[in-house]
Design a protein around this motif. Structure first.
Motif, short mmCIF file in Angstrom:
data_model
loop_
_atom_site.label_atom_id
_atom_site.label_comp_id
_atom_site.label_asym_id
_atom_site.label_seq_id
_atom_site.Cartn_x
_atom_site.Cartn_y
_atom_site.Cartn_z
N PRO A 129 15.37 -3.41 15.23
CA PRO A 129 14.78 -4.03 14.00
C PRO A 129 13.51 -3.36 13.66
N ILE A 130 12.58 -3.00 14.51
CA ILE A 130 11.67 -2.40 14.25
C ILE A 130 11.63 -0.97 13.50
N ARG A 131 12.81 -0.21 14.19
CA ARG A 131 12.89 1.02 13.17
C ARG A 131 13.24 0.76 11.70
N LEU A 132 14.19 -0.22 11.70
CA LEU A 132 14.87 -0.62 10.33
C LEU A 132 13.47 -1.18 9.47
N LEU A 133 12.59 -2.38 10.01
CA LEU A 133 11.69 -2.58 9.28
C LEU A 133 10.44 -1.78 8.78
N ARG A 134 10.37 -0.49 9.33
CA ARG A 134 9.40 0.32 9.06
C ARG A 134 9.50 0.83 7.76
N PHE A 135 10.83 1.01 7.35
CA PHE A 135 11.05 1.47 5.89
C PHE A 135 10.58 0.47 4.75
N PRO A 136 11.09 -0.75 4.68
CA PRO A 136 10.51 -1.66 3.61
C PRO A 136 8.95 -1.72 3.88
N PRO A 158 -1.68 15.14 10.31
CA PRO A 158 -2.22 13.74 10.79
C PRO A 158 -0.64 12.75 10.84
N LEU A 159 -0.08 12.98 9.55
CA LEU A 159 1.22 12.03 9.52
C LEU A 159 2.34 12.53 10.68
N VAL A 160 2.24 13.73 11.06
CA VAL A 160 3.12 14.08 12.38
C VAL A 160 2.78 13.38 13.41
N ILE A 161 1.37 13.29 13.73
CA ILE A 161 0.75 12.55 14.80
C ILE A 161 1.15 11.16 14.97
N ILE A 162 0.91 10.53 13.52
CA ILE A 162 1.24 8.91 13.27
C ILE A 162 2.86 8.70 13.62
N VAL A 163 3.73 9.65 13.10
CA VAL A 163 5.20 9.19 13.39
C VAL A 163 5.48 9.43 14.83
N SER A 164 5.04 10.49 15.51
CA SER A 164 5.11 10.54 16.86
C SER A 164 4.47 9.69 17.78
N LEU A 165 3.36 9.13 17.37
CA LEU A 165 3.09 7.91 18.27
C LEU A 165 3.72 6.76 17.98
N THR A 166 4.32 6.52 16.76
CA THR A 166 5.03 5.50 16.41
C THR A 166 6.47 5.21 17.00
N GLY A 167 6.96 6.50 17.18
CA GLY A 167 8.28 6.67 17.93
C GLY A 167 8.22 6.59 19.62
N LEU A 190 5.55 -1.09 14.51
CA LEU A 190 5.97 -1.55 13.32
C LEU A 190 5.11 -1.34 12.06
N VAL A 191 3.71 -1.30 12.25
CA VAL A 191 2.77 -1.24 11.15
C VAL A 191 2.15 0.07 10.86
N LEU A 192 1.73 0.85 12.07
CA LEU A 192 0.92 2.05 12.02
C LEU A 192 1.51 3.11 10.86
N PRO A 193 2.51 3.44 10.46
CA PRO A 193 2.91 4.38 9.41
C PRO A 193 2.63 3.86 8.15
N SER A 194 3.03 2.50 7.97
CA SER A 194 2.60 1.68 6.69
C SER A 194 1.09 1.77 6.46
N PHE A 195 0.44 1.35 7.58
CA PHE A 195 -1.02 1.21 7.52
C PHE A 195 -1.80 2.44 7.08
N TYR A 196 -1.22 3.51 7.58
CA TYR A 196 -1.80 5.02 7.11
C TYR A 196 -1.59 5.25 5.67
N ILE A 227 1.73 -4.65 3.04
CA ILE A 227 1.84 -5.01 4.28
C ILE A 227 1.45 -6.59 4.80
N MET A 228 0.50 -7.26 4.28
CA MET A 228 0.38 -8.58 4.42
C MET A 228 1.52 -9.38 4.02
#
Length: 501
Positions: free
Chosen positions: A406-413, A383-392, A297-303, A426-427
């Motif tokens: 829901p997690i996949r959809l909430l990642r975009f907002p 690095p972002l490819v690694i982040i997105v792959s780990l998220t998936g 849920l959080v890793l891509p937005s945190f990056y 994020i908070m």
């Protein structure tokens, strides 16, 4: 109730008026040795003709079966005792008989008799019981539901051999007349839950129903929420365990699954294998799931937030590595992340829709060829490819598929909030999600039970899984007076050494 004259021809004409353009409906008339006229009505292709001929037609037309010293048997109650068939049902309602006919049963009518006899000699082909495709386990039962509701009910009945296992049957769909059953255990499930399900399910008025998702759409408390308010399962043992917890299951004819209510967020993070493995193993895997949920849920937005607004939080060596990787990328970090996430979603959908034989090819092409080429071309950073792959990957650790979406959809907002406001965005997003989850209900049960509201006794089966002999109470959502699952036991002790003389 639809009831007309008991004259045979009048009844046959009634059925013919209902099936004017259905050429597969067969009307087989005959005369018994006692000169009583009758007729079989069935739908060709849904009936085993060999069983019909051997078990019904031949015995009925054989005068040896019905001739007595005083003449021939007259009432069908006496005639039926001579038929080599296990059993049958009867009805006086033509509408009910019409539904039985469309279910693949055989109708037997006699002239000047009100009773319509229904025989089940169907020849409908169903898929054999196989291993579940979506709920794989290493230990425990592997059988899964099929598309036949009677088979599915039988599979649950085999696991719960109790007279308290109860059913409420419905038919939905003005055109499909789909059989639907609500299962619960009398005395364990709260009657108010069954009444509430019956009240909501009575509102359904639709042309056709083909899956449990149709029922789910009419029963859920908040239809506009992204989060599932029912548990979805293909496994009979999961449904049986839910019934023992005081919940209810809904089965639909033609659907190889069932939905279970009520449900909480923490129940959606559990699997049946948690209760087949040792407590420490199950507890560890649950921690992995909760950690994966947070990462997905959080890793891509945190990056994006850290690299865009809070770079001082990153160690210098790592910051230089990320900066050098992004040096040739022409897009800002937020747009780069959105491109990668959308690409991943397209690849995920393509791997599901294309033929299975090509699915692995698409995955390899998407993961290796496209990803590597995009990095080498300077379109995205490594690095972002690694982040997105780990998220998936972590999103697939979540056991319930309807919780992954829901997690996949909430990642975009979350990405947009992180790109515009950093960690503050994020908070704010996480607080809004928690507010929504706290207000969500599943048939009146708070979604975050037993955390909010707080029930300490249910924590034995939440973040940790204590030994089964310690879980002697049912979950708090089953507020029935029968809340005891098992009696308390004293742990086995080594025998005391006998005192020497």
């Amino acid at each position: 109730m639809t009831k007309i004259s008991n004259i045979l021809n009048v009844r046959i004409n009634w059925f013919q008026s209902k099936f004017q353009k259905s050429e597969d409906v067969v009307y087989y008339t005959f005369s018994l040795p006692n000169e009583k006229h009758g007729a079989f009505i069935y739908i060709q292709g849904l009936v085993d003709l060999n069983l019909l001929q051997n078990n019904l037609i031949d015995p009925l037309l054989d005068d040896k079966n019905f001739k007595t010293n005083t003449g021939f048997l007259q009432p069908f109650e006496d005639v039926s005792s001579k038929l080599p068939i296990a059993g049958y049902s009867t009805t006086l309602d033509l509408t009910e008989a019409n539904l039985e006919l469309m279910d693949g049963n055989i109708l037997l009518l006699f002239d000047e008799e009100d009773v319509i006899n229904v025989f089940s000699l169907s020849n409908f082909k169903t898929r054999s019981i196989t291993e579940s495709q979506n709920e794989n386990v290493v230990r425990g039962p592997r059988e899964s539901f099929v598309e036949d509701i009677d088979t599915n009910i039988t599979m649950i009945r085999r696991k719960i051999k109790s007279e308290k296992l109860s059913f409420v049957h419905y038919r939905f769909g003005r055109l499909t007349k789909t059989k639907t059953s609500v299962l619960y255990i009398d005395g364990v499930c709260e009657q108010k839950l069954i009444d509430e399900i019956d009240e909501r399910i009575s509102r359904i008025d639709i042309d056709g129903i083909f899956d449990t998702s149709y029922i789910e759409a009419y029963l859920e408390d908040q239809p506009y929420s992204l989060f599932p308010q029912f548990e979805f399962t293909e496994k009979p043992d999961v449904a049986a365990a839910a019934l023992l917890d005081g919940r209810a299951a809904v089965l639909v004819d033609g659907a190889p699954n069932c939905i279970i209510a009520p449900v909480t967020f923490f129940m959606l993070m559990q699997t049946s294998e948690d209760f087949y493995n040792r407590p420490f193993i199950s507890t560890w895997t649950r921690w992995i799931r909760f950690m994966s949920f947070i990462i997905a849920l959080v890793l891509p937005s945190f990056y994006i937030a850290v690299t865009t607004f809070h770079s001082e939080m990153i160690p210098n060596n790592l910051l230089l590595s990320i900066a050098s990787a992004r040096e040739v990328v022409p897009f800002p970090g937020l747009l780069e992340a959105l491109i990668l996430e959308l690409t991943f979603e397209v690849l995920r959908e393509a791997s599901i829709r294309i033929p299975k034989i090509l699915g692995q090819t698409v995955s390899i092409l998407g993961a290796l060829v496209i990803g590597t080429a995009a990095v080498q071309a300077g379109i995205v950073s490594a690095p972002l490819v690694i982040i997105v792959s780990l998220t998936g990957i972590t999103s697939y650790v979540i056991p319930q598929h309807n919780l992954i979406v829901p997690i996949r959809l909430l990642r975009f907002p979350l990405l947009l909030m992180a790109g515009f406001f950093g960690l503050y965005g994020i908070m704010i997003s996480l607080i809004l999600i928690m507010i929504h989850l706290s207000s969500l209900r599943s048939f009146g049960t708070p979604y975050l039970t037993p955390v909010a509201p707080y029930h300490l006794s249910d924590w034995k089966d939440m973040f940790i899984r204590v030994p089964l002999w310690m879980m002697n109470k049912r979950p708090h959502l089953a507020t029935s007076h029968n809340s005891t699952r098992s009696r308390r036991i004293i742990r086995p002790q080594l025998p005391k050494e006998e005192e020497r003389d």
